[in-house]
Motif scaffolding. Structure first.
Motif, PDB file in Angstrom:
ATOM      1  N   LEU B  84     -18.771 -12.305  -5.254  1.00 41.92           N
ATOM      2  CA  LEU B  84     -17.318 -12.505  -5.369  1.00 41.92           C
ATOM      3  C   LEU B  84     -16.931 -12.797  -6.826  1.00 41.92           C
ATOM      4  N   SER B 193      -9.577  -4.834   3.425  1.00 42.39           N
ATOM      5  CA  SER B 193      -8.279  -5.487   3.211  1.00 42.39           C
ATOM      6  C   SER B 193      -7.873  -5.359   1.750  1.00 42.39           C
ATOM      7  N   LEU B 206      -9.031 -10.876  -7.056  1.00 43.20           N
ATOM      8  CA  LEU B 206      -9.682 -11.459  -5.878  1.00 43.20           C
ATOM      9  C   LEU B 206      -9.812 -10.451  -4.743  1.00 43.20           C
ATOM     10  N   ASN B 207      -8.872  -9.511  -4.621  1.00 45.34           N
ATOM     11  CA  ASN B 207      -9.038  -8.464  -3.596  1.00 45.34           C
ATOM     12  C   ASN B 207     -10.405  -7.805  -3.745  1.00 45.34           C
ATOM     13  N   HIS B 210     -13.281 -10.333  -2.959  1.00 46.59           N
ATOM     14  CA  HIS B 210     -13.546 -10.486  -1.525  1.00 46.59           C
ATOM     15  C   HIS B 210     -14.318  -9.269  -1.002  1.00 46.59           C
ATOM     16  N   ARG B 213     -18.043  -9.489  -1.893  1.00 44.23           N
ATOM     17  CA  ARG B 213     -18.710 -10.455  -1.014  1.00 44.23           C
ATOM     18  C   ARG B 213     -18.817  -9.907   0.406  1.00 44.23           C
ATOM     19  N   ASN B 214     -17.712  -9.368   0.925  1.00 48.89           N
ATOM     20  CA  ASN B 214     -17.698  -8.900   2.305  1.00 48.89           C
ATOM     21  C   ASN B 214     -18.663  -7.737   2.517  1.00 48.89           C
TER      22      ASN B 214
END
Lengths: 447, 447
Positions: B84, B193, B206-207, B210, B213-214
């Protein structure tokens, strides 16, 4: 403190969250949030030791070391992963709660994030319940404003709207100011996700799990001044434009603090998808012949709302998880076994040959004339007899006694090391507790 | 090993990933992935010490304790949070890379997740680059199959498609079998997302964070047998149905391993949104009068593709982050200062009074006749002179010398403790390295 903009839906909502006072809230609403808490805790304990929960915890072992305790388990994680795990374990039995107008299971993401955060800091029972109520309220209001198109189009609404509830609840516990709350909503919206295609696999409970973690993280990011779109609900390319189904209107903020949407939460009497429940009620309403032999049955016709057919017309679920979304499976176990508990939605039950044969006799029919909370069942028996049952409108809510019984059963099923009497006594005085973490600690197995 | 279904797009894609051999790949493709890696590392080092990166790391301090090292920093996190953070730091300067046909910045999610995973295990340079290439390839192919509608509708495509790249790349490093890879894609899809409404705030980087990380988490979940929809791209209520813009066709799998989409990646010459670049090129193409005084300028008309106007017609960005998405700001700093480096997209530059006054003289016009890689600039000077510049079609790719220069500048800007010469030498022999983590270790400040 920056003044929120009254013309912004996002900012009006968060200003209301910021201003809300527990003392202004009616006792009936306080009682309903206490019931949601009790039901959620039952589900989290019931799912704590499932094989799927074990598997998830093994997968997360390299991540998220920390001191947040898990409900009903000995392992510890950081608060973000604890939130994720709680949402998974509390959903894995599909026994949680339902806000019927949206199809949201409201407590899952919110309680999971709150418990994870509260286990690391001192939070009073009252503050906990207040944050829980506010989170569910915002989540359900956003859900209503995108219903029914959002879920029908394929968004797993408990996850995609649940992320807002977790962000609001944890943000409230953190005492974020309105600007920070608006950023938290912005972070939540831009992480909103969850496909209906995941239903029937472990990724379904993970949708809710990710949303709980992401909501908690949204609040934490906002608390450190990390910016996001602070009008994200109504913004160009924001939540409603991209993921909604109709233009955002004023209804989302109507009656805030007066008409508590979250107080319409209901608790599942059966451990399976809520769209199966009216059909199960119809099966169980056959008083004179509660249990049938396979050979007695010639054919069964089940009329349901079209969405129920789209989601749950699954003649042969491959495993227990998928059986929780199979109308045919639900009818078969109800009629053949006369029972609907967690042991009827396992891999074993899904692959039972008699259940399998029975499912082949069942036809699901989409019926525009029915609501999602209605069902019509016609059983043609070999004897020539025809049994008809119709379930119309919402079922009566679970009584306090039934909820207590559900609590005891789930504790015995998933966390037999816990003492249900002690937990129920502590739950009864939870609003007076100085530290909510003391209740969590009671669920940890002693090594 | 379970046989994948040739009729499933998802399963065909993952079978190809599983079967891919580094030795079968043309040297020109290997060179292009090495350039993507060098450019990504430059960006990650350039953003490592930004105030926003510091802020994010403070916010994450309660989460994700672990041993994964961060590029250019002393802190350690677990691999999920390291992924992230890397994606955030490598994107925060908006200086990364661009796959023009989709608008994806392909390296971000993929390299971030790979570096995080590789710092905890031994991965050869060759395996690293191979996984990196495969991740970018799948991400860009999925992106092409949802373009242009997906991004135009408001999905931040670098995040919403980047999650697949990270999942595939880490899954390949983990040597997942095809069934596990299909689950990883299912987990990635259901976490996809990222709203365009976040652009101009920290939530934009941050999009991507994330998503990195996801994606890593998706691979980890699948490696532990945690199920997801294993046909999620084409499934009912799956990725294409819910988030796509047109029916999924066969093109997504056409020419796999022959036509490498990822090899068309380009590297940003300017630290701002790629849709601003043609306009900047036009400004910089004015040879005879490179720098203007504010009073020289009467009015400026900028014709761009309609999407560029929708995304970047922002007359007065509030801060440095938003200035990276302002066509007016880009034109103003290029014409007034004759330079376009990172120091021209700061909070200070965004609030400079002369720049502010210049932006007011600039009008952005949507022009259906232009592509996203084109721009037309007409400058009316007070003198009566009119200067016109038009940029047509793709710009020449960055030369190896220019990329090396960018690397040195970003290291000096964000990680001055590093030795650029040593890093460049090590990068040159990266494919022969037995342990990719040795390169990461070279970026850590010595305390």
């Amino acid at each position: 403190m920056k003044k929120m903009d009254e013309t912004s839906t996002t900012q009006k909502l968060v200003q209301w969250v910021f201003d809300s006072q527990w003392t202004d809230i009616d006792v009936s609403i306080k009682n309903s949030v206490a019931s949601s808490w009790m039901n959620w805790l039952a589900c989290a304990l019931g799912g704590a030791s499932s094989p799927d929960s074990d598997r998830l915890i093994r997968a997360l072992a390299p991540f998220g070391h920390g001191d947040a305790q898990l409900i009903g388990r000995a392992e510890k994680f950081d608060p973000a992963n604890a939130a994720l795990i709680h949402a998974f374990t509390s959903n894995i039995l599909d026994f949680d709660d339902t806000h019927w107008p949206t199809g949201i299971h409201p407590a899952g993401t919110v309680a999971s994030a709150l418990v994870a955060w509260a286990s690391q800091t001192v939070v009073s029972g009252e503050d906990f319940l207040h944050a829980f109520l506010l989170g569910m309220e915002v989540e359900c209001r956003i859900g209503l404003a995108v219903s029914p198109g959002h879920y029908e189009r394929g968004w797993h609404i408990t996850a995609s709207c649940g992320v807002f509830g977790a962000a609001i609840a944890v943000g409230r516990l953190m005492r974020l100011d309105p600007q920070q709350l608006a950023w938290a909503v912005g972070h939540a919206a831009t992480q909103s996700s969850g496909l209906v295609a995941s239903l029937g696999t472990m990724a379904k409970s993970l949708n809710i799990a990710h949303a709980a973690r992401n909501g908690l993280l949204s609040a934490q990011l906002a608390s450190h001044g990390i910016t996001a779109n602070d009008r994200v609900l109504e913004a160009r390319f924001g939540f409603f434009e991209v993921m909604g189904s109709r233009p955002l209107d004023e209804s989302i903020c109507e009656g805030l603090g007066q008409n508590w949407i979250a107080s319409h939460n209901t608790y599942k009497p059966y451990p399976c998808g809520f769209l199966l429940h009216p059909t199960l009620v119809a099966c169980l309403a056959i008083d004179d012949t509660p249990i049938f032999a396979l050979d007695d049955i010639e054919q069964i016709m089940v009329n349901v709302h079209p969405l129920s057919k789209i989601r749950a017309d699954r003649i042969h679920p491959v495993d227990g998880l998928e059986s929780k979304l199979s109308l045919q499976h639900a009818v078969a176990i109800a009629l053949l076994r006369g029972e609907t508990g967690v042991r009827n939605f396992t891999d074993e039950a899904a692959n039972d040959l008699v259940v399998h044969a029975c499912r082949e006799k069942i036809r699901i029919i989409a019926d525009e004339g029915l609501g999602t909370d209605e069902a019509r069942l016609v059983i043609h028996l070999q004897s020539g007899r025809v049994i008809t049952r119709a379930i119309s409108g919402a079922q009566p809510p679970m009584s306090p006694q039934a909820l207590e019984q559900k609590f005891r059963e789930l504790v015995a099923f998933g966390a037999p090391h816990c003492n249900s009497d002690e937990l129920l006594e502590t739950l009864a005085m939870f609003p007076q507790m100085a530290n909510a973490a003391n209740l969590i600690a009671m669920t940890i197995p002693q090594s």
